[in-house]
Design a protein around this motif. Structure first.
Motif, mmCIF file in Angstrom:
data_model
loop_
_atom_site.group_PDB
_atom_site.id
_atom_site.type_symbol
_atom_site.label_atom_id
_atom_site.label_comp_id
_atom_site.label_asym_id
_atom_site.label_seq_id
_atom_site.Cartn_x
_atom_site.Cartn_y
_atom_site.Cartn_z
ATOM 1 N N MET A 46 36.288 36.593 85.870
ATOM 2 C CA MET A 46 37.146 36.930 87.013
ATOM 3 C C MET A 46 37.034 38.427 87.318
ATOM 4 S SD MET A 46 41.029 35.717 87.568
ATOM 5 C CE MET A 46 41.218 35.293 85.858
ATOM 6 N N ARG A 47 36.812 38.760 88.577
ATOM 7 C CA ARG A 47 36.746 40.172 88.950
ATOM 8 C C ARG A 47 38.156 40.735 89.016
ATOM 9 N NH1 ARG A 47 33.566 38.798 94.161
ATOM 10 N NH2 ARG A 47 34.822 36.953 93.762
ATOM 11 N N SER A 48 38.317 41.994 88.663
ATOM 12 C CA SER A 48 39.675 42.523 88.554
ATOM 13 C C SER A 48 40.202 43.037 89.900
ATOM 14 C CB SER A 48 39.716 43.650 87.510
ATOM 15 O OG SER A 48 38.765 44.644 87.876
ATOM 16 N N GLN A 49 39.288 43.522 90.762
ATOM 17 C CA GLN A 49 39.747 44.105 92.021
ATOM 18 C C GLN A 49 40.164 43.040 93.040
ATOM 19 O OE1 GLN A 49 40.314 47.407 92.880
ATOM 20 N NE2 GLN A 49 40.176 47.561 90.656
ATOM 21 N N THR A 50 39.179 42.238 93.476
ATOM 22 C CA THR A 50 39.505 41.169 94.412
ATOM 23 C C THR A 50 39.245 39.839 93.726
ATOM 24 O OG1 THR A 50 37.270 41.404 95.227
ATOM 25 C CG2 THR A 50 39.008 42.416 96.553
ATOM 26 N N PRO A 51 40.291 39.322 93.068
ATOM 27 C CA PRO A 51 40.090 38.118 92.283
ATOM 28 C C PRO A 51 39.738 36.928 93.166
ATOM 29 C CG PRO A 51 42.410 38.643 92.450
ATOM 30 C CD PRO A 51 41.674 39.739 93.105
ATOM 31 N N GLY A 52 38.806 36.074 92.685
ATOM 32 C CA GLY A 52 38.433 34.872 93.420
ATOM 33 C C GLY A 52 39.531 33.831 93.312
ATOM 34 N N THR A 53 39.465 32.874 94.208
ATOM 35 C CA THR A 53 40.466 31.809 94.212
ATOM 36 C C THR A 53 40.431 31.044 92.893
ATOM 37 O OG1 THR A 53 40.042 31.578 96.557
ATOM 38 C CG2 THR A 53 41.235 29.796 95.499
ATOM 39 N N ASN A 54 41.620 30.744 92.335
ATOM 40 C CA ASN A 54 41.695 29.889 91.156
ATOM 41 C C ASN A 54 41.674 28.435 91.631
ATOM 42 O OD1 ASN A 54 42.556 28.271 89.005
ATOM 43 N ND2 ASN A 54 43.604 30.003 88.050
ATOM 44 N N PRO B 230 58.169 25.600 96.399
ATOM 45 C CA PRO B 230 57.546 26.149 95.186
ATOM 46 C C PRO B 230 56.064 25.779 95.059
ATOM 47 C CG PRO B 230 59.478 24.789 94.649
ATOM 48 C CD PRO B 230 59.357 24.807 96.123
ATOM 49 N N TRP B 231 55.734 24.548 95.502
ATOM 50 C CA TRP B 231 54.321 24.154 95.441
ATOM 51 C C TRP B 231 53.485 25.037 96.349
ATOM 52 C CZ3 TRP B 231 53.462 21.327 91.515
ATOM 53 C CH2 TRP B 231 54.390 20.354 91.101
ATOM 54 N N LEU B 232 54.004 25.275 97.565
ATOM 55 C CA LEU B 232 53.255 26.118 98.504
ATOM 56 C C LEU B 232 53.087 27.521 97.942
ATOM 57 C CD1 LEU B 232 54.768 24.843 101.863
ATOM 58 C CD2 LEU B 232 52.513 24.369 100.871
ATOM 59 N N ALA B 233 54.136 28.002 97.237
ATOM 60 C CA ALA B 233 54.023 29.320 96.598
ATOM 61 C C ALA B 233 52.892 29.301 95.579
ATOM 62 C CB ALA B 233 55.346 29.678 95.926
ATOM 63 N N LEU B 234 52.793 28.206 94.797
ATOM 64 C CA LEU B 234 51.709 28.086 93.811
ATOM 65 C C LEU B 234 50.348 28.100 94.499
ATOM 66 C CD1 LEU B 234 52.491 25.486 91.011
ATOM 67 C CD2 LEU B 234 52.280 27.953 90.851
ATOM 68 N N VAL B 235 50.261 27.362 95.614
ATOM 69 C CA VAL B 235 49.002 27.338 96.363
ATOM 70 C C VAL B 235 48.631 28.753 96.790
ATOM 71 C CG1 VAL B 235 47.891 26.552 98.483
ATOM 72 C CG2 VAL B 235 49.278 24.967 97.166
ATOM 73 N N GLY B 236 49.649 29.509 97.288
ATOM 74 C CA GLY B 236 49.411 30.885 97.722
ATOM 75 C C GLY B 236 48.918 31.752 96.575
ATOM 76 N N ILE B 237 49.553 31.620 95.409
ATOM 77 C CA ILE B 237 49.144 32.427 94.256
ATOM 78 C C ILE B 237 47.723 32.069 93.848
ATOM 79 C CG2 ILE B 237 49.547 32.781 91.801
ATOM 80 C CD1 ILE B 237 52.539 32.480 92.418
ATOM 81 N N ALA B 238 47.417 30.756 93.868
ATOM 82 C CA ALA B 238 46.083 30.308 93.452
ATOM 83 C C ALA B 238 45.014 30.854 94.395
ATOM 84 C CB ALA B 238 46.027 28.782 93.414
ATOM 85 N N THR C 167 46.269 37.466 90.947
ATOM 86 C CA THR C 167 46.148 38.666 90.121
ATOM 87 C C THR C 167 46.984 38.380 88.893
ATOM 88 O OG1 THR C 167 48.066 39.586 91.194
ATOM 89 C CG2 THR C 167 45.938 40.270 92.059
ATOM 90 N N ARG C 168 46.896 39.230 87.864
ATOM 91 C CA ARG C 168 47.611 38.900 86.646
ATOM 92 C C ARG C 168 49.117 38.780 86.858
ATOM 93 N NH1 ARG C 168 46.841 38.406 81.106
ATOM 94 N NH2 ARG C 168 48.812 38.802 80.067
ATOM 95 N N PRO C 169 49.763 39.785 87.543
ATOM 96 C CA PRO C 169 51.213 39.625 87.757
ATOM 97 C C PRO C 169 51.554 38.362 88.526
ATOM 98 C CG PRO C 169 50.408 41.692 88.712
ATOM 99 C CD PRO C 169 49.269 41.072 88.026
#
Lengths: 242, 386
Positions: free
Chosen positions: B1-9, B59-67, B71-73
Motif C-alpha cells: 500500500m502506498r502511503s501518500q495516495t492509498p489505493g482503494t481497499n 454506516p455501510w456507506l461510510a465504510l464504502v467511503g473509507i474503503a 488511510t490509517r486513521p
C-alpha cells in the motif's frame, strides 16, 4: 503409472466394497446371529447399490464444485489483480477448518431446509477449505527462481500458470482434495439425519429402531467406501501431510 | 500500500457493498406464533419503512467511503464502525422484538439476512485487523463490546427470541450437556496424550513400531466416525453381555464407551505424529552440547528435548482437541450425550432453534479452544512472546 501392481490395493478394496454391496443379502445368517430378536435383519427400505450410488453422487458433485471454486479462488487470490484478497482468503481457510463438519451441516439446515441440496451445499462449503488452503500453499511453495526462468523464457502469465505453477503445485493441491473428499464421505453419512438418503440411512434407522444389524451393514459399507477412495488417492503423486 | 495516495481497499469495498445488498434484500427476522407453525419473514423495510431502512444504511456507506480512499486513521475509524455495527445487531433484534411481537409466546427467529451480515462483518473485522497489524489479544478484545451488547439485550428485551426460549426451557440440560461434552473431549484428549507420547517414544526406539503404528493410525483416521461408532456397537454389546465387570462399569454397545474408544482412536494420529515430529526435529547439535555439559540421558530429555519439542506437541493437542469437539457431537447419535444431542433432537423434531442451540456452542467451543491453545503455543515457542 505403468506398473499395474500399483493399483492392486485400491482394486482389492473396491472389489470388497462391491462384493459387500451386492452380497449383503447372502450374509443373512451372520446378521441373524447378531440380531436374533428382530424379524428383519437385512436393511430393505432401499437396496445397497442405490444407497451407494446416491452417496457417491452427493460426494462427487460437492467435490467437483469445491475443486472448481476452491482452486479458482486460490488462483484468483494469487494473481496481481486479486492479491488484495489473499490475506482474507488464507485466514478464512484456516479459521474455517476449526468448524466441526457436523456443526456446519446442522447450521445449513435452518437456512436451506431438509433434503439433498442442503447437504451438497454444506459439503461444498466445508470441502472448499482444505482445497483453498493447499492450493495457496502449493502456489506459494514454488521457488522464485523457477518463476523468474519461466518469465525469462518469454512465457505469458497464462502459460506460466498452466505449464509451470499448476503442475508444480499439483501434489499439494491433490493432498487437499484428498482431505476434502475423506471428510465429505463421512459428513455425507451424517446427512442421513437431515433427510438425504445414502449409506448413512441404515445406520440411523438401525439406531432409531435398535437394530444392530442395520447399523453394522451401513457402517461396513461406509468404512469400505472411505478406505477404497482414500487408497485410490494414495496412488496418485502427492506430497505433504494430510 | 502506498502511503501518500492509498489505493482503494477492494476487499472492504466489496464486503460493504455485498452486506448492504443483503441487509436490504434478505429477511432480517422471522416471527412465528408458536413452536409448530413456520415463521413469516420480515425484511428491514417492512419493519422500519423505507426511510428508516435507508437510514440504517449510512454506516455501510461510510465504510464504502473509507474503503475508497483508505488511510490509517480512516481504517481505525472503519474498525470502530465495524465493532459498533456488530454490537448493534443484537440491539436490532431487540428493536424488532419490541415492534413486531404483540402476542405472548410468539417466537422471533433470526433471519438469513442477519446471519450473512454477521459473517460479512466478521470478515471485515479480520481484514481490518490484518491491515492494521493488530495483535492477537487486541483482536479478541474487539469482540468484547458485541458480546456484552448481546448479553445485555438478551437479558432485557429478547425474551421472544426463539433460540433464547429453547435455552430457557432446558437450561439445566444445556449445562449438563456442555459438561458431558467437555468431559468426553477432556478424557479422550488426556488419554490420547498419555498414550501418544508413549507411542511416539516407542517409535523413536523401534523403527518397526513406527511403520506399523502410523499405518494403523492412518487407516483408522480414514474410517468415517459414524461408521466406527456403528462398528464398535456390536463387539461392545457382546462384551458387556459376557464380561460382568465391564457391564458393572457401565460399558455397553451405546453410550460413552464406544464414543470414548473411537475418540481416542481418532485422536492418536495427530497426537503421535506431532510428538514424533517434534522430538525428531530437535537439533542434534543442541543435544550434543547438553551431553557435553555432562547431562545424563534423562536430564537431556527432560531439560532440553522436551521443552524444545513442547510447542509442536501442543500444536498436536490443539488439532486433536478441535477434532474431538466435532466428533463428540456425532457421538450423540449413539447416546453418548453432549451438545450433539440437541442437534439431532432438533433435526428429528424439525425445530431449527434447537439445532442452533447445539451447533452454535460447539462452534464457539472449537474456536475458543483453538485460540487459547494457539496463544499458549506462541508463548511457549522459544524466542516467542515473553
Amino acid at each position: 503409472m505403468t506398473d499395474p501392481r500399483r493399483w492392486l490395493v485400491p482394486m482389492v478394496w473396491l472389489a470388497l466394497l462391491l462384493a459387500a454391496t451386492l452380497g449383503m443379502g447372502q450374509l443373512e445368517g451372520l446378521f441373524r446371529w447378531l440380531e436374533s430378536d428382530s424379524r428383519q435383519v437385512i436393511y430393505a427400505r432401499a437396496d445397497f447399490l442405490t444407497l451407494l450410488g446416491r452417496h457417491l453422487l452427493v460426494v462427487s458433485v460437492a467435490a467437483a464444485l469445491a475443486i472448481l471454486i476452491g482452486v479458482g479462488a486460490a488462483i484468483a487470490a494469487t494473481r496481481p489483480w486479486g492479491r488484495d484478497f489473499l490475506p482474507l482468503v488464507s485466514q478464512l481457510a484456516s479459521i474455517g477448518q476449526t468448524f466441526p463438519p457436523v456443526a456446519v451441516l446442522a447450521l445449513a439446515v435452518p437456512v436451506l431446509g431438509f433434503g439433498t441440496l442442503p447437504i451438497i451445499v454444506a459439503l461444498l462449503l466445508y470441502g472448499l477449505l482444505p482445497i483453498v488452503r493447499n492450493t495457496l500453499a502449493g502456489l506459494a511453495g514454488i521457488e522464485a527462481g523457477v518463476m523468474e526462468a519461466a518469465r525469462g523464457m518469454g512465457m505469458s502469465r497464462g502459460q506460466i500458470l498452466r505449464q509451470v505453477e499448476l503442475p508444480l503445485a499439483a501434489p499439494v493441491i491433490l493432498a487437499g482434495i484428498r482431505t476434502s473428499v475423506t471428510i465429505n464421505i463421512a459428513t455425507a453419512a451424517i446427512g442421513a439425519t437431515v433427510g438425504a438418503s445414502n449409506l448413512g440411512d441404515p445406520i440411523i434407522s438401525g439406531i432409531v429402531n435398535g437394530n444392530t444389524a442395520y447399523v453394522v451393514q451401513g457402517a461396513l459399507l461406509i468404512g469400505l467406501l472411505a478406505i477404497s477412495v482414500d487408497s485410490l488417492f494414495s496412488r496418485l503423486p502427492m506430497s505433504g501431510a494430510r | 500500500m502506498r502511503s501518500q495516495t492509498p489505493g482503494t481497499n477492494v476487499v472492504l469495498l466489496s464486503l460493504s457493498l455485498l452486506a448492504l445488498v443483503v441487509w436490504l434484500g434478505l429477511d432480517t427476522v422471522s416471527l412465528a406464533a408458536n413452536r409448530i407453525v413456520p415463521g413469516t419473514g420480515y425484511r428491514i423495510d417492512e419493519i422500519l419503512g423505507w426511510g428508516g431502512a435507508l437510514a440504517t444504511c449510512l454506516p455501510w456507506l461510510a465504510l464504502v467511503g473509507i474503503a475508497w480512499r483508505p488511510t490509517r486513521p480512516r481504517l481505525v475509524l472503519a474498525l470502530a464502525l465495524v465493532v459498533l455495527m456488530l454490537s448493534a445487531l443484537p440491539a436490532w433484534l431487540a428493536l424488532s422484538a419490541e415492534t413486531l411481537v404483540d402476542i405472548p409466546g410468539a417466537r422471533l427467529g433470526i433471519g438469513a439476512g442477519i446471519w450473512v451480515v454477521l459473517f460479512l462483518l466478521l470478515l471485515a473485522l479480520i481484514e481490518l485487523r490484518t491491515r492494521l497489524v493488530l495483535g492477537r489479544l487486541l483482536g479478541w478484545g474487539l469482540l468484547l463490546p458485541p458480546v456484552a451488547s448481546a448479553g445485555f439485550c438478551l437479558a432485557r428485551w429478547l425474551e421472544p427470541l426463539a433460540l433464547w426460549q429453547e435455552y430457557r426451557s432446558r437450561s439445566d440440560q444445556f449445562l449438563g450437556a456442555v459438561g458431558e461434552h467437555l468431559l468426553l473431549v477432556g478424557v479422550a484428549v488426556g488419554t490420547s496424550l498419555a498414550l501418544g507420547v508413549g507411542l511416539a517414544l516407542a517409535m523413536r526406539r523401534w523403527p518397526g513400531v513406527q511403520k506399523v503404528g502410523f499405518g494403523v493410525l492412518n487407516f483408522l483416521q480414514t474410517i468415517p466416525s459414524i461408521a466406527l461408532f456403528g462398528l464398535l456397537l456390536a463387539p461392545l454389546a457382546w462384551l458387556s453381555a459376557n464380561v460382568d465387570w465391564l457391564s458393572a462399569l457401565g460399558v455397553s454397545g451405546i453410550g460413552w464407551a464406544p464414543a470414548l474408544l473411537a475418540l481416542v482412536g481418532y485422536s492418536l494420529l495427530p497426537m503421535v505424529r506431532n510428538t514424533f515430529v517434534a522430538l525428531e526435529a530437535v537439533d542434534p547439535g543442541v543435544v550434543d552440547a547438553a551431553r557435553g555439559m555432562g547431562m545424563s540421558r534423562g536430564q537431556v530429555f527432560r531439560q532440553v528435548r522436551l521443552p524444545l519439542a513442547l510447542p509442536v506437541i501442543l500444536e498436536g493437542v490443539r488439532i486433536t482437541t478441535v477434532q474431538a469437539i466435532g466428533l463428540t457431537a456425532v457421538a450423540a447419535l449413539i447416546g453418548a450425550g453432549g451438545l450433539g444431542t440437541f442437534i439431532f433432537q432438533g433435526l428429528g423434531q424439525a425445530a431449527m432453534d434447537l439445532v442452533l442451540l447445539g451447533a452454535l456452542p460447539i462452534l464457539v467451543l472449537a474456536l475458543l479452544v483453538d485460540a487459547l491453545l494457539g496463544a499458549l503455543t506462541d508463548i511457549l515457542r522459544p524466542g516467542g512472546a515473553e
